[in-house]
Design a protein around this motif. Structure first.
Motif, PDB file in Angstrom:
ATOM      1  N   MET A   1       3.075  -2.453 -11.936  1.00 54.37           N
ATOM      2  CA  MET A   1       2.066  -1.972 -11.011  1.00 54.37           C
ATOM      3  C   MET A   1       1.722  -3.199 -10.030  1.00 54.37           C
ATOM      4  O   MET A   1       1.484  -4.264 -10.778  1.00 54.37           O
ATOM      5  CB  MET A   1       0.993  -1.400 -11.568  1.00 54.37           C
ATOM      6  CG  MET A   1      -0.121  -0.781 -10.659  1.00 54.37           C
ATOM      7  SD  MET A   1      -1.389  -0.038 -11.247  1.00 54.37           S
ATOM      8  CE  MET A   1      -0.491   1.366 -11.827  1.00 54.37           C
ATOM      9  N   ALA A   2       1.560  -2.937  -9.015  1.00 52.40           N
ATOM     10  CA  ALA A   2       1.122  -4.115  -7.968  1.00 52.40           C
ATOM     11  C   ALA A   2      -0.246  -4.414  -8.116  1.00 52.40           C
ATOM     12  O   ALA A   2      -0.956  -3.523  -8.192  1.00 52.40           O
ATOM     13  CB  ALA A   2       1.414  -3.823  -6.467  1.00 52.40           C
ATOM     14  N   THR A   3      -0.694  -5.619  -8.466  1.00 52.65           N
ATOM     15  CA  THR A   3      -2.195  -5.972  -8.380  1.00 52.65           C
ATOM     16  C   THR A   3      -2.775  -6.025  -7.014  1.00 52.65           C
ATOM     17  O   THR A   3      -1.875  -6.265  -5.951  1.00 52.65           O
ATOM     18  CB  THR A   3      -2.299  -7.476  -9.416  1.00 52.65           C
ATOM     19  OG1 THR A   3      -1.472  -8.382  -8.560  1.00 52.65           O
ATOM     20  CG2 THR A   3      -1.701  -6.906 -10.773  1.00 52.65           C
ATOM     21  N   PRO A   4      -4.181  -6.174  -6.981  1.00 47.42           N
ATOM     22  CA  PRO A   4      -4.573  -6.105  -5.532  1.00 47.42           C
ATOM     23  C   PRO A   4      -4.407  -7.636  -4.804  1.00 47.42           C
ATOM     24  O   PRO A   4      -4.485  -7.821  -3.557  1.00 47.42           O
ATOM     25  CB  PRO A   4      -6.253  -6.354  -5.845  1.00 47.42           C
ATOM     26  CG  PRO A   4      -6.244  -5.159  -7.031  1.00 47.42           C
ATOM     27  CD  PRO A   4      -5.129  -5.828  -7.908  1.00 47.42           C
ATOM     28  N   THR A   5      -4.062  -8.463  -5.657  1.00 49.12           N
ATOM     29  CA  THR A   5      -3.974  -9.972  -5.080  1.00 49.12           C
ATOM     30  C   THR A   5      -2.394  -9.938  -4.335  1.00 49.12           C
ATOM     31  O   THR A   5      -1.974 -10.710  -3.547  1.00 49.12           O
ATOM     32  CB  THR A   5      -3.803 -11.053  -6.128  1.00 49.12           C
ATOM     33  OG1 THR A   5      -3.156 -10.647  -7.131  1.00 49.12           O
ATOM     34  CG2 THR A   5      -5.150 -11.068  -6.647  1.00 49.12           C
ATOM     35  N   ASN A   6      -1.395  -9.223  -5.074  1.00 51.82           N
ATOM     36  CA  ASN A   6       0.015  -9.294  -4.662  1.00 51.82           C
ATOM     37  C   ASN A   6       0.426  -8.110  -3.804  1.00 51.82           C
ATOM     38  O   ASN A   6       1.301  -8.099  -3.108  1.00 51.82           O
ATOM     39  CB  ASN A   6       0.922  -9.787  -5.651  1.00 51.82           C
ATOM     40  CG  ASN A   6       1.036  -8.359  -6.721  1.00 51.82           C
ATOM     41  OD1 ASN A   6       0.454  -7.285  -6.366  1.00 51.82           O
ATOM     42  ND2 ASN A   6       1.529  -8.634  -7.768  1.00 51.82           N
ATOM     43  N   ALA A   7      -0.599  -7.037  -3.636  1.00 47.57           N
ATOM     44  CA  ALA A   7      -0.292  -5.809  -2.687  1.00 47.57           C
ATOM     45  C   ALA A   7       0.093  -6.332  -1.232  1.00 47.57           C
ATOM     46  O   ALA A   7       1.105  -5.795  -0.604  1.00 47.57           O
ATOM     47  CB  ALA A   7      -1.232  -4.871  -2.809  1.00 47.57           C
ATOM     48  N   PRO A   8      -0.563  -7.269  -0.473  1.00 42.07           N
ATOM     49  CA  PRO A   8      -0.196  -7.402   0.737  1.00 42.07           C
ATOM     50  C   PRO A   8       1.031  -8.183   0.740  1.00 42.07           C
ATOM     51  O   PRO A   8       1.902  -7.947   1.789  1.00 42.07           O
ATOM     52  CB  PRO A   8      -1.473  -8.650   1.041  1.00 42.07           C
ATOM     53  CG  PRO A   8      -2.668  -8.225   0.413  1.00 42.07           C
ATOM     54  CD  PRO A   8      -1.941  -7.747  -1.018  1.00 42.07           C
ATOM     55  N   ALA A   9       1.397  -8.917  -0.078  1.00 42.99           N
ATOM     56  CA  ALA A   9       2.785  -9.710   0.045  1.00 42.99           C
ATOM     57  C   ALA A   9       3.971  -8.748  -0.218  1.00 42.99           C
ATOM     58  O   ALA A   9       4.898  -8.836   0.494  1.00 42.99           O
ATOM     59  CB  ALA A   9       2.807 -10.925  -1.255  1.00 42.99           C
ATOM     60  N   ARG A  11       3.707  -5.727   0.666  1.00 45.32           N
ATOM     61  CA  ARG A  11       3.696  -4.686   2.082  1.00 45.32           C
ATOM     62  C   ARG A  11       4.393  -5.737   3.138  1.00 45.32           C
ATOM     63  O   ARG A  11       5.248  -5.269   3.876  1.00 45.32           O
ATOM     64  CB  ARG A  11       2.561  -4.571   2.456  1.00 45.32           C
ATOM     65  CG  ARG A  11       1.656  -3.419   1.508  1.00 45.32           C
ATOM     66  CD  ARG A  11       0.559  -2.773   2.552  1.00 45.32           C
ATOM     67  NE  ARG A  11      -0.569  -3.628   2.390  1.00 45.32           N
ATOM     68  CZ  ARG A  11      -1.633  -3.846   1.628  1.00 45.32           C
ATOM     69  NH1 ARG A  11      -1.635  -2.993   0.600  1.00 45.32           N
ATOM     70  NH2 ARG A  11      -2.475  -4.710   1.901  1.00 45.32           N
ATOM     71  N   ARG A  12       4.189  -6.947   3.157  1.00 43.81           N
ATOM     72  CA  ARG A  12       4.733  -7.888   4.044  1.00 43.81           C
ATOM     73  C   ARG A  12       6.351  -7.788   3.794  1.00 43.81           C
ATOM     74  O   ARG A  12       7.114  -7.854   4.670  1.00 43.81           O
ATOM     75  CB  ARG A  12       4.221  -9.071   4.060  1.00 43.81           C
ATOM     76  CG  ARG A  12       3.061  -9.325   4.711  1.00 43.81           C
ATOM     77  CD  ARG A  12       2.612 -10.770   5.133  1.00 43.81           C
ATOM     78  NE  ARG A  12       2.723 -11.509   3.905  1.00 43.81           N
ATOM     79  CZ  ARG A  12       1.396 -11.675   3.059  1.00 43.81           C
ATOM     80  NH1 ARG A  12       0.390 -11.213   3.480  1.00 43.81           N
ATOM     81  NH2 ARG A  12       1.361 -12.292   2.054  1.00 43.81           N
ATOM     82  N   LYS A  13       6.814  -8.091   2.641  1.00 44.18           N
ATOM     83  CA  LYS A  13       8.109  -8.091   2.226  1.00 44.18           C
ATOM     84  C   LYS A  13       8.822  -6.684   2.623  1.00 44.18           C
ATOM     85  O   LYS A  13      10.072  -6.771   3.166  1.00 44.18           O
ATOM     86  CB  LYS A  13       8.475  -8.315   0.682  1.00 44.18           C
ATOM     87  CG  LYS A  13       9.840  -8.391   0.165  1.00 44.18           C
ATOM     88  CD  LYS A  13       9.606  -8.554  -1.337  1.00 44.18           C
ATOM     89  CE  LYS A  13      11.307  -8.868  -1.756  1.00 44.18           C
ATOM     90  NZ  LYS A  13      11.327  -9.049  -3.321  1.00 44.18           N
ATOM     91  N   ALA A  14       8.087  -5.614   2.417  1.00 44.91           N
ATOM     92  CA  ALA A  14       8.846  -4.268   2.582  1.00 44.91           C
ATOM     93  C   ALA A  14       8.916  -4.324   4.388  1.00 44.91           C
ATOM     94  O   ALA A  14      10.012  -3.732   4.613  1.00 44.91           O
ATOM     95  CB  ALA A  14       8.111  -3.305   2.300  1.00 44.91           C
ATOM     96  N   ARG A  15       7.775  -4.697   5.108  1.00 47.22           N
ATOM     97  CA  ARG A  15       8.063  -4.750   6.406  1.00 47.22           C
ATOM     98  C   ARG A  15       8.995  -5.095   6.899  1.00 47.22           C
ATOM     99  O   ARG A  15       9.949  -5.043   7.749  1.00 47.22           O
ATOM    100  CB  ARG A  15       6.649  -5.017   7.000  1.00 47.22           C
ATOM    101  CG  ARG A  15       6.723  -5.087   8.653  1.00 47.22           C
ATOM    102  CD  ARG A  15       5.325  -5.041   9.098  1.00 47.22           C
ATOM    103  NE  ARG A  15       4.834  -6.467   8.688  1.00 47.22           N
ATOM    104  CZ  ARG A  15       3.798  -6.646   7.883  1.00 47.22           C
ATOM    105  NH1 ARG A  15       3.200  -5.707   7.208  1.00 47.22           N
ATOM    106  NH2 ARG A  15       3.169  -7.712   7.678  1.00 47.22           N
TER     107      ARG A  15
END
Length: 317
Positions: A1-9, A11-15
């Motif tokens: 499960m993605a933690t709040p700290t690495n969730a933006p990273a 999402r950027r990777k998926a984008r």
């Protein structure tokens, strides 16, 4: 499960992955939009318009559709000829191409010569091949009828006879069978040899070997040949038009307009009718309707063939 700290990273990777995938797909998307999507939308648009390619198009509703489906006298013969060629020509080309492929793969010596001899007619340009074939089958001066006459056989009139015009076109297509021969040869040579050896040890004859060893291995290639053959024959234009013009004996010169389908509309196909309406009579709306009808039929036949229950592919393929 993605933690709040690495969730933006994440999402950027998926984008970035989506953008990269879109970049790789962009040549196909551009080609699909320019050469298929836009022409299809434009064809649907003009099918509801009166447009003579000179004045601005005007909306006429379903008038073009009613004219093509109810009032056009040549639509029925053209559609019948096209479907006849699809059924007969595609079936015979597949059977003949497979037979030639089997023959060439089993020849012990001179394989290169026979492979070249069967493939060379396919390399001839369609117009040149049709001209040569009409000359060979000329009922008055052609060598084929001359040979048949010496043998005491009552030769047909070929391209000058409505009953023989379409079979003559089929003979022309069988003469240029080299493309399917090469495809089937590749498929036949790819069948595992150990399966043939096992069938031979079990006492299987040639028929059972083909039925239970060769056929299951080449059914995907047969499907490919049938589907592509249907699509190509739905667009059948050049050979039928050239053969009709030459057989009619009408000289073609500047400003000459010749109605296709000689003799007696027996070689008239839907693509010829589309060209005649759109570029000779400037009835773009009716031509677009014919194009959409042809597209719908081709899609329906292709989808039918692609279904597994069509019998060309086994469940494990």
């Amino acid at each position: 499960m993605a933690t709040p700290t690495n969730a933006p990273a994440l999402r950027r990777k998926a984008r970035h992955e989506r953008l990269r995938t879109l970049g790789f797909l962009s040549p196909w998307l551009v080609g699909f939009t320019v050469f298929f999507g836009y022409p299809l939308i434009a064809t649907v648009y003009f099918s509801f318009m009166h447009y003579n390619q000179i004045e601005a198009p005007t909306f006429v509703g379903l008038r073009n559709w009613r004219y093509v489906l109810e009032q056009m006298p040549l639509f029925g013969p053209a559609l019948w000829n096209t479907l006849w060629l699809v059924v007969v020509m595609v079936a015979l080309r597949v059977v003949f191409g497979l037979g030639i492929g089997l023959l060439v793969t089993r020849i012990k010596s001179g394989v290169g010569f026979f492979r070249t001899a069967f493939y060379l007619p396919y390399l001839a340009p369609p117009v040149a091949a049709t001209v040569a074939f009409v000359f060979l089958l000329n009922p008055g001066t052609g060598p084929v009828n001359g040979i048949l006459g010496h043998l005491g056989i009552d030769a047909p009139n070929w391209f000058n006879d409505p009953a023989w015009a379409k079979p003559s076109l089929v003979l022309l297509s069988l003469w240029g069978i080299g493309d399917l021969m090469v495809i089937f040869m590749a498929a036949l040579l790819d069948v595992p040899r150990d399966q043939y050896e096992a069938a031979e040890l079990d006492g299987a004859g040639p028929f059972h070997t083909f039925r239970y060893v060769t056929w299951p291995s080449i059914t995907p290639i047969v499907m490919f040949a049938v589907v592509t053959g249907v699509v190509q024959t739905m667009q059948y234009y050049t050979q039928a038009l050239v053969a009709g013009k030459l057989a009619s004996g009408v000289s073609v010169g500047p400003g000459t307009v010749i109605q296709p389908g000689y003799p007696d509309h027996s070689t008239l196909t839907v693509p010829q009718l589309v060209y005649s309406l759109g570029f000779q009579n400037f009835n773009t709306g009716a031509a677009c309707v014919l194009s959409l009808v042809l597209f719908a039929i081709a899609m329906a036949v292709t989808m039918l063939l692609m279904r597994r229950r069509a019998g060309l592919l086994s469940a494990e393929d």
